[in-house]
Design a protein around this motif. Structure first.
Motif, mmCIF file in Angstrom:
data_model
loop_
_atom_site.group_PDB
_atom_site.id
_atom_site.type_symbol
_atom_site.label_atom_id
_atom_site.label_comp_id
_atom_site.label_asym_id
_atom_site.label_seq_id
_atom_site.Cartn_x
_atom_site.Cartn_y
_atom_site.Cartn_z
ATOM 1 N N LEU A 237 0.837 -1.206 0.000
ATOM 2 C CA LEU A 237 0.000 0.000 0.000
ATOM 3 C C LEU A 237 0.872 1.255 0.000
ATOM 4 C CD1 LEU A 237 -2.856 1.130 -0.008
ATOM 5 C CD2 LEU A 237 -2.862 0.946 2.490
ATOM 6 N N ASP A 238 1.930 1.251 0.790
ATOM 7 C CA ASP A 238 2.866 2.383 0.794
ATOM 8 C C ASP A 238 3.530 2.532 -0.571
ATOM 9 O OD1 ASP A 238 2.670 3.022 3.649
ATOM 10 O OD2 ASP A 238 3.715 1.122 3.955
ATOM 11 N N TYR A 239 3.894 1.396 -1.169
ATOM 12 C CA TYR A 239 4.533 1.401 -2.488
ATOM 13 C C TYR A 239 3.646 2.132 -3.492
ATOM 14 C CZ TYR A 239 6.903 -0.466 -6.632
ATOM 15 O OH TYR A 239 7.579 -0.606 -7.819
ATOM 16 N N GLU B 237 -0.678 9.430 -10.320
ATOM 17 C CA GLU B 237 -1.479 8.657 -11.278
ATOM 18 C C GLU B 237 -1.817 7.283 -10.722
ATOM 19 O OE1 GLU B 237 1.476 10.149 -12.103
ATOM 20 O OE2 GLU B 237 0.628 11.875 -13.149
ATOM 21 N N TRP B 238 -0.814 6.647 -10.107
ATOM 22 C CA TRP B 238 -1.069 5.323 -9.535
ATOM 23 C C TRP B 238 -2.062 5.417 -8.385
ATOM 24 C CZ3 TRP B 238 2.514 0.640 -8.922
ATOM 25 C CH2 TRP B 238 2.922 0.201 -10.178
ATOM 26 N N GLN B 239 -1.996 6.454 -7.576
ATOM 27 C CA GLN B 239 -2.953 6.617 -6.484
ATOM 28 C C GLN B 239 -4.377 6.677 -7.044
ATOM 29 O OE1 GLN B 239 -1.235 10.112 -4.554
ATOM 30 N NE2 GLN B 239 -1.146 8.904 -2.678
ATOM 31 N N ALA C 128 -8.788 -0.527 0.462
ATOM 32 C CA ALA C 128 -7.363 -0.219 0.376
ATOM 33 C C ALA C 128 -6.628 -1.026 1.446
ATOM 34 C CB ALA C 128 -7.134 1.271 0.581
ATOM 35 N N SER C 129 -5.713 -1.874 1.009
ATOM 36 C CA SER C 129 -4.929 -2.712 1.924
ATOM 37 C C SER C 129 -3.670 -3.166 1.200
ATOM 38 C CB SER C 129 -5.742 -3.942 2.346
ATOM 39 O OG SER C 129 -5.947 -4.804 1.236
#
Length: 74
Positions: A24-26, A33-35, A49-50
């Motif tokens: 998740l941190d990655y 954009e990835w978020q 989200a996990s």
């Protein structure tokens, strides 16, 4: 609001190898954009989200990249 920090992939991998970050941190520190894509991915697949869903998202992105490379689009 604090500015979100993004890191190069090499730094993220190092942080994961040291146990500082999970999947998740990655995802959250890879790019804005990835978020956004991850949030849509979770919504479309009814996921929360996990670390588990983030790992699934990263596999999905890897598969997209492989397909793009095979078709000459990457």
């Amino acid at each position: 609001m604090a500015k979100h920090i993004y890191y190069p992939e090499e730094v993220l991998i190092e942080k994961m190898e040291r146990g500082e970050y999970g999947w998740l941190d990655y995802v959250n520190h890879f790019s804005a954009e990835w978020q956004e894509e991850y949030a849509r991915y979770c919504e479309e697949h009814s996921l929360t989200a996990s670390n588990e869903s983030a790992a699934e998202f990263v596999r999905f992105k890897d598969e997209q990249l492989e397909a793009a490379m095979e078709s000459g689009d990457a």
